[in-house]
Scaffold this motif. Sequence first.
Motif, short mmCIF file in Angstrom:
data_model
loop_
_atom_site.label_atom_id
_atom_site.label_comp_id
_atom_site.label_asym_id
_atom_site.label_seq_id
_atom_site.Cartn_x
_atom_site.Cartn_y
_atom_site.Cartn_z
N PRO A 1 137.31 42.90 106.78
CA PRO A 1 138.19 43.67 105.89
C PRO A 1 137.86 45.14 105.79
O PRO A 1 136.71 45.56 105.97
CB PRO A 1 137.99 42.98 104.55
CG PRO A 1 136.59 42.45 104.61
CD PRO A 1 136.36 42.05 106.04
N ASP B 1 136.78 39.56 101.18
CA ASP B 1 137.60 38.48 101.76
C ASP B 1 136.98 37.11 101.53
O ASP B 1 137.64 36.08 101.71
CB ASP B 1 137.82 38.70 103.26
CG ASP B 1 136.51 38.75 104.04
OD1 ASP B 1 135.51 39.31 103.52
OD2 ASP B 1 136.47 38.24 105.17
N PHE C 1 142.69 44.35 108.10
CA PHE C 1 141.62 43.78 108.91
C PHE C 1 141.67 44.37 110.32
O PHE C 1 142.67 44.97 110.73
CB PHE C 1 141.75 42.26 108.98
CG PHE C 1 141.57 41.56 107.67
CD1 PHE C 1 140.35 40.99 107.33
CD2 PHE C 1 142.61 41.47 106.75
CE1 PHE C 1 140.17 40.35 106.11
CE2 PHE C 1 142.45 40.83 105.53
CZ PHE C 1 141.22 40.27 105.21
N SER D 1 141.07 43.31 99.76
CA SER D 1 141.57 44.00 100.95
C SER D 1 142.50 43.10 101.77
O SER D 1 142.24 41.92 101.96
CB SER D 1 140.40 44.44 101.83
OG SER D 1 140.87 45.07 102.99
#
Length: 456
Positions: free
Chosen positions: A448, A326, A442, A439
């Motif tokens: 992530p 992320d 969450f 990704s």
Amino acid sequence: MKILRVIFFLFVAKTSFANVILPSVFSDHMVIQQNDQVKFWGWASPNEEVIIRPSWTTEIYKTKASNQAKWELMVKTPSYGGPFIISIKGYNEIVLNDILIGEVWLCSGQSNMEMSASWGIKNMDEVEKANHPNIRFFNIPKLSSETPQNNVPANWQASTPEIMKNSSAVAYFFAKRLQENLKEVPVGLIVSSWGGTPAEVWMPEETILNNSILNKAASKLKPVEWGPTQPARAFNAMINPFIGYNIAGVLWYQGEANVGAKNYEKTLTALISSWRSIWNNNFPFYYVQIAQFEYGGDHFGGTEIRNAQRKVLNLSENTGMVVIDDVSTADDIHPKDKKTVGIRLANLALKNHYKTFDGVVNGPLFKNVSFEKGKAKVSFNNSKGLNIKGDNSLFEMAGADKIFYEAKSKTNNDCIVLSSKKVKNPKYVRFAWKNTARSNVFNEANLPASTFTTEH
């Protein structure tokens, strides 16, 4: 006159060949592990008495060198503090100054561990604020050897803007976060890393030779111009010299150089086991999952390494992994945000090792999957507040033929339910199964989820 010459000769012989010698890791400005029995060692003439006097105690430690000219002593350390002085005396005397007692971490891997602010990082504003005399670096230069070595040309240095700028950024931000939580406990960072090196060069050669799977994987490594690929070459020169130096744990950031390997989880697990065995210490081993990158669209090599790293969590105890895709982008194999990476590693240590942090430190990790009426229900650990960001699903499903199709996904409490019109009887699911995938799942801590597959 003859008698004087003999006396003079004996005096010169004694003073020339009877000096206590220390490996470089024992030097001014070093950090040694608190509340521990710390091993000191070195060389001296056979049967020479060696006496250690630390300034934090009135206790005196004594031993004699062996017939191999080696000696070692276990010295008890108190809770953190300093600076202290340590006297080590044989026929000569060595005085170590500005010694701190605190927490020592070994930081190893390839270029993303090596990467310093001088390379250009997102957090360049941190450099000028890096005057932290209680953070110390022991930066080991790139060295290789066919045989195990017993010393390295390195020295301890306190963190200043200049030292920090040319030291591991991940290690620095890890130490800084530790100090914020542990209230100024000194942190020593032994940094031993080399860009572009596969994991095989970082473990003892016998560990690879005695394992047919590891040996086969190592035989497939091709020579490169930027570093060694033969087993143990970095281990021999950059790890072996300070084995036994007491550490709190290990930070590891590596994997890109093993893209294409099919059994990386076995390689990394073997490395962890070998280091713990040699140190005789089941220390925590925290590592960074490699980020997404454009390794090529015709294979899943990067994804497979990420999944292998996830598997290690279940294969080796007292380990932890941070997912960072992320805060990285697929066009840069060296993510610039090293502060977030260091903080996430530190939070793992603070929660799992030091027990001083109550926050969530892991993103969602695949737990299990169940199938019913053409749908898949995926459960995760660390799933509180599970959410999917964006419309583009990274989940895929497959039947017995293992041909995967994109699946629709929706959250259902702490699970995710998948469906696909193209897969009537799903048997397998996978997530973010692409080298460049970022990704989009969450949890409540905005951390992530890791890549995973149930195919193998």
